[in-house]
Design an enzyme around this catalytic site. Structure first.
Site, mmCIF file in Angstrom:
data_model
loop_
_atom_site.group_PDB
_atom_site.id
_atom_site.type_symbol
_atom_site.label_atom_id
_atom_site.label_comp_id
_atom_site.label_asym_id
_atom_site.label_seq_id
_atom_site.Cartn_x
_atom_site.Cartn_y
_atom_site.Cartn_z
ATOM 1 N N THR A 187 -14.185 38.415 32.514
ATOM 2 C CA THR A 187 -15.280 38.216 33.454
ATOM 3 C C THR A 187 -14.697 38.015 34.852
ATOM 4 O OG1 THR A 187 -16.690 37.215 31.789
ATOM 5 C CG2 THR A 187 -17.076 36.544 34.050
ATOM 6 N N ARG A 214 -26.686 40.483 22.913
ATOM 7 C CA ARG A 214 -26.061 39.180 23.120
ATOM 8 C C ARG A 214 -25.926 38.874 24.607
ATOM 9 N NH1 ARG A 214 -20.943 37.644 25.809
ATOM 10 N NH2 ARG A 214 -20.236 35.689 24.857
ATOM 11 N N VAL A 215 -26.208 37.631 24.978
ATOM 12 C CA VAL A 215 -26.002 37.147 26.330
ATOM 13 C C VAL A 215 -25.111 35.906 26.247
ATOM 14 C CG1 VAL A 215 -27.073 36.221 28.415
ATOM 15 C CG2 VAL A 215 -28.241 38.007 27.101
#
Length: 308
Positions: A187, A214-215
């Site tokens: 990320t 999915r989060v």
């Protein structure tokens, strides 16, 4: 303007020097701005456009073969915007900014977030596949069928004894030596301070081979990002565990209790490891202009820039 950026916490990158060069460009782009929100957006946009990072172009692929992007943005007056599950949106952080500045809401998701992006001139319909992700996906035999079938396939890839990836004591049971167990936590994020105001931002393509839809932590306030009058924070790593302990908020709280950003990031990562057994990293800048970064993964590349 002071800007600190990260390219994600995870395994050692294959090409650290080119990645570091892009991080330096991102920090410089942010420091050239005069407003902290503009600064974090400019910095993150550079990383979202580079396929070396798991955000925007080059994002991770979910179990159905789709790429979906997430991002979150917050300022020290606690204005917030987040957007998630957006197919074909390269600059997810720009959508999060639209949510923050143009809507009465804090979080918009999925196709509706894409429609919002369209309405405010954020480019959609972008091909987010990179050569790296195409090669990795081509080597797999993706599942067909319903979500239960997808979950079984995910378990076989990650070797989890539990679908949540945790043992009976709540600690992570993912094998760090397993090739697919800890990939693509890279990320990206940025924090900025102009001497008066703070801003924090995080953007991601999610976890590699996650269940479709999915989060993770990234668009969740206090988890993947957080900003208060005390500090701006961006986190990266094992998303579910970051969310469980609200890692970014934890860093800011340590600053509020008297730590500087350097002390706060180190303390929060130590606590995170003890609580979860997982890997993560954080960056922060406090209202005195002190920068901090810490991680317990194999690597987390960062870059900073300061333009007075």
């Amino acid at each position: 303007m002071q800007v600190l950026v990260h390219g994600g916490a995870g395994s050692d990158p294959e090409e650290p020097e080119p990645r570091q060069g892009v991080l330096e460009q991102a920090a410089d782009a942010g420091a050239a701005e005069s407003d902290p929100v503009d600064a974090v957006e400019a910095a993150v946009a550079v990383l979202e456009s580079d396929p070396r990072f798991n955000a925007g172009v080059g994002s991770a692929v979910q179990s159905d073969g789709e790429i979906r992007t997430d991002a979150g943005l917050m300022t020290d007056d606690r204005s917030v915007g987040a957007a998630c599950s957006m197919p074909s949106v390269e600059h997810a952080l720009r959508v999060a900014r639209v949510v923050m500045e143009e809507t009465p809401h804090g979080f918009v998701s999925g196709d509706h977030a894409v429609s919002l992006a369209d309405a405010y001139g954020v480019e959609t319909g972008v091909d987010l596949w990179s050569e790296r992700t195409r090669e990795k996906w081509t080597d797999l035999e993706p599942p067909t069928g319903d979500s239960r079938v997808h979950l079984e396939w995910i378990r076989s890839r990650y070797g989890d004894s539990d679908p949540d990836g945790r043992d009976e004591d709540g600690k992570s049971v993912r094998d760090p030596e397993r090739p697919d167990s800890d990939l693509d936590h890279d990320t990206v994020g940025a924090v900025a301070f102009d001497g008066d105001s703070l801003a924090a931002a995080t953007s991601t393509g999610g976890r590699w081979l996650a269940l479709a839809g999915r989060v993770g932590d990234v668009p969740q306030v206090g988890s993947g990002f957080y900003c208060s009058p005390a500090a701006a924070v961006s986190a990266t790593g094992a998303g579910e565990d970051i969310a469980r302990v609200t890692l970014s908020r934890r860093v800011a709280r340590h600053v509020e209790r008297g730590c500087d950003a350097d002390e706060a990031t180190s303390l929060a990562i130590e606590e995170f490891g003890e609580l979860t057994g997982s890997r993560a990293g954080v960056i922060a800048i406090d209202s005195d202009g002190t920068l901090g970064s810490a991680y317990n993964s194999d690597a987390m590349q960062t870059a900073r820039a300061d333009r007075r």
